[in-house]
Design an enzyme around this catalytic site. Structure first.
Site, PDB file in Angstrom:
ATOM      1  CE1 TYR A 150       6.215  -5.771  -0.900  1.00  0.00           C
ATOM      2  CE2 TYR A 150       7.342  -6.078   1.198  1.00  0.00           C
ATOM      3  CZ  TYR A 150       6.399  -5.424   0.426  1.00  0.00           C
ATOM      4  OH  TYR A 150       5.644  -4.413   0.982  1.00  0.00           O
ATOM      5  CB  SER A 152       8.023  -1.878   3.364  1.00  0.00           C
ATOM      6  OG  SER A 152       7.820  -2.857   4.361  1.00  0.00           O
TER       7      SER A 152
HETATM    8  N1  NAD Z   1      -0.051  -3.490   4.210  1.00  0.00           N
HETATM    9  C1  NAD Z   1       1.097  -3.482   4.878  1.00  0.00           C
HETATM   10  O1  NAD Z   1       1.207  -4.005   6.010  1.00  0.00           O
HETATM   11  C2  NAD Z   1       2.293  -2.791   4.276  1.00  0.00           C
HETATM   12  C3  NAD Z   1       3.453  -2.669   5.063  1.00  0.00           C
HETATM   13  C4  NAD Z   1       4.553  -2.022   4.520  1.00  0.00           C
HETATM   14  C5  NAD Z   1       4.507  -1.506   3.247  1.00  0.00           C
HETATM   15  N2  NAD Z   1       3.389  -1.643   2.489  1.00  0.00           N
HETATM   16  C6  NAD Z   1       3.390  -1.071   1.138  1.00  0.00           C
HETATM   17  O2  NAD Z   1       2.235  -0.270   0.975  1.00  0.00           O
HETATM   18  C7  NAD Z   1       1.815  -0.302  -0.379  1.00  0.00           C
HETATM   19  C8  NAD Z   1       0.326  -0.643  -0.458  1.00  0.00           C
HETATM   20  O3  NAD Z   1       0.097  -1.893   0.162  1.00  0.00           O
HETATM   21  P1  NAD Z   1      -1.370  -2.407   0.501  1.00  0.00           P
HETATM   22  O4  NAD Z   1      -1.278  -3.170   1.751  1.00  0.00           O
HETATM   23  O5  NAD Z   1      -2.328  -1.282   0.403  1.00  0.00           O
HETATM   24  O6  NAD Z   1      -1.572  -3.442  -0.695  1.00  0.00           O
HETATM   25  P2  NAD Z   1      -2.909  -3.762  -1.547  1.00  0.00           P
HETATM   26  O7  NAD Z   1      -2.661  -5.070  -2.207  1.00  0.00           O
HETATM   27  O8  NAD Z   1      -4.122  -3.574  -0.715  1.00  0.00           O
HETATM   28  O9  NAD Z   1      -2.874  -2.606  -2.648  1.00  0.00           O
HETATM   29  C9  NAD Z   1      -1.989  -2.607  -3.740  1.00  0.00           C
HETATM   30  C10 NAD Z   1      -2.773  -2.096  -4.937  1.00  0.00           C
HETATM   31  O10 NAD Z   1      -1.869  -1.985  -6.048  1.00  0.00           O
HETATM   32  C11 NAD Z   1      -2.564  -2.406  -7.202  1.00  0.00           C
HETATM   33  N3  NAD Z   1      -1.620  -2.826  -8.230  1.00  0.00           N
HETATM   34  C12 NAD Z   1      -0.871  -3.969  -8.240  1.00  0.00           C
HETATM   35  N4  NAD Z   1      -0.184  -4.051  -9.390  1.00  0.00           N
HETATM   36  C13 NAD Z   1      -0.493  -2.945 -10.125  1.00  0.00           C
HETATM   37  C14 NAD Z   1      -0.121  -2.487 -11.419  1.00  0.00           C
HETATM   38  N5  NAD Z   1       0.692  -3.196 -12.209  1.00  0.00           N
HETATM   39  N6  NAD Z   1      -0.636  -1.320 -11.856  1.00  0.00           N
HETATM   40  C15 NAD Z   1      -1.497  -0.595 -11.069  1.00  0.00           C
HETATM   41  N7  NAD Z   1      -1.897  -0.998  -9.851  1.00  0.00           N
HETATM   42  C16 NAD Z   1      -1.404  -2.163  -9.378  1.00  0.00           C
HETATM   43  C17 NAD Z   1      -3.443  -3.555  -6.725  1.00  0.00           C
HETATM   44  O11 NAD Z   1      -4.509  -3.836  -7.611  1.00  0.00           O
HETATM   45  C18 NAD Z   1      -3.898  -3.043  -5.371  1.00  0.00           C
HETATM   46  O12 NAD Z   1      -5.139  -2.351  -5.455  1.00  0.00           O
HETATM   47  C19 NAD Z   1       2.724  -1.296  -1.091  1.00  0.00           C
HETATM   48  O13 NAD Z   1       3.717  -0.581  -1.786  1.00  0.00           O
HETATM   49  C20 NAD Z   1       3.337  -2.111   0.035  1.00  0.00           C
HETATM   50  O14 NAD Z   1       4.614  -2.581  -0.307  1.00  0.00           O
HETATM   51  C21 NAD Z   1       2.270  -2.283   2.983  1.00  0.00           C
END
Ligand code: NAD
Length: 248
Positions: A148, A135
């Site tokens: 985080y 990120s």
């Molecule tokens: N959404 C944003 O703006 C953003 C920005 C930068 C980085 N990210 C990164 O992108 C990635 C996805 O983010 P997102 O926004 O899709 O989040 P999200 O919460 O929609 O998806 C995360 C998924 O991971 C699953 N998960 C959590 N713990 C778990 C475990 N122990 N085992 C298996 N699955 C598990 C959750 O159930 C969920 O479905 C993350 O790594 C996040 O750090 C997101």
């Protein structure tokens, strides 16, 4: 066309906003896709895109091992691993032992455990591509985000180490680093905190040179690029998909 057709791709966090969009994109490009998530697929999201689904807590090694063996037996040896699964604990210096245990176990340990059991499959295939989601939070400090951000910095570190370890096996390893992405999770968290969605969107947009949040499709396109032969000379890199957030 660019080496994705027929490839087997495992997407952790596959039910989440960015994981699911990436899974959809990889399906569109002809991959066989396995969604891995700790939540049950109650909405039948895997079926909607003709993908497989395995419910696994990536922080639990026995579950991960069993799931990866099942994937190899039922679908085949994986060529692509997209690690998006993460837990979101936002704490500063007040973080507890339990907070650290949880976030480290999932975001760092879990990412590593899945790779541990998928890499031997890639070796059998003669190579592969691993995309670890970091990120912009893996580059800069953000107030009260220490838990985080520490894990997102760590993802960049382990990616560069694995890139060295796995290059001789033809396995490329990169991070994908999104800025703020307009997701269902963003809308839900505004609603939960009683914040005005439009106001929050404006505030988040202003942090990016392009003055908007990204879309899940833009992130998925970048993930598919890193997975594909178009990125055949890219390993150990961080791909920013951040609308210029870090250029400010
Ligand atoms: N959404 C944003 O703006 C953003 C920005 C930068 C980085 N990210 C990164 O992108 C990635 C996805 O983010 P997102 O926004 O899709 O989040 P999200 O919460 O929609 O998806 C995360 C998924 O991971 C699953 N998960 C959590 N713990 C778990 C475990 N122990 N085992 C298996 N699955 C598990 C959750 O159930 C969920 O479905 C993350 O790594 C996040 O750090 C997101």
């Amino acid at each position: 066309m660019r080496g994705l057709f027929g490839k087997i791709a495992v997407v952790t966090g596959g039910l989440g906003d960015l994981g699911y969009a990436t899974a959809q994109r990889l399906r569109e490009e002809g991959c066989k896709v396995i969604l891995v998530d700790v939540q049950p697929d109650t909405e039948g999201k895997a079926t909607l895109i003709n993908a497989f689904f395995v419910q696994v807590d990536i922080g639990n090694e026995a579950e991960v091992k069993k799931a990866c063996e099942g994937i190899a037996a039922q679908v085949g040896d994986a060529h692509i691993l997209v690690n998006t699964a993460a837990c979101f604990i936002f704490k500063g210096v007040d973080a507890t032992e339990a907070d650290w245990a949880k976030i480290n176990a999932v975001n760092i340990g879990g990412t590593s455990l899945v790779a541990k059991y998928i890499v031997p499959q890639m070796r059998k295939n003669g190579g592969g591509s691993i995309i670890n989601f970091s990120s912009v939070s893996g580059f800069v400090g953000q107030s009260n985000f220490a838990t985080y951000n520490a894990t997102k910095f760590a993802i960049r570190g382990l990616t560069k180490c694995w890139a060295q370890d796995l290059a001789p096996d033809g396995i490329r390893v990169n991070t994908l680093c999104p800025g703020y992405i307009y997701t269902k999770a963003f809308i839900n968290s505004c609603e939960k905190l009683g914040l005005d969605i439009e106001e929050e969107n404006k505030r988040a947009s202003a942090m990016h040179l392009l003055n908007r949040q990204g879309t899940v499709e833009e992130v998925a396109a970048a993930a598919a690029f890193l997975a594909s032969d178009d990125a055949s000379f890219i390993t150990g890199s961080d791909l920013l998909v951040d609308g210029g957030y870090l250029a400010k």
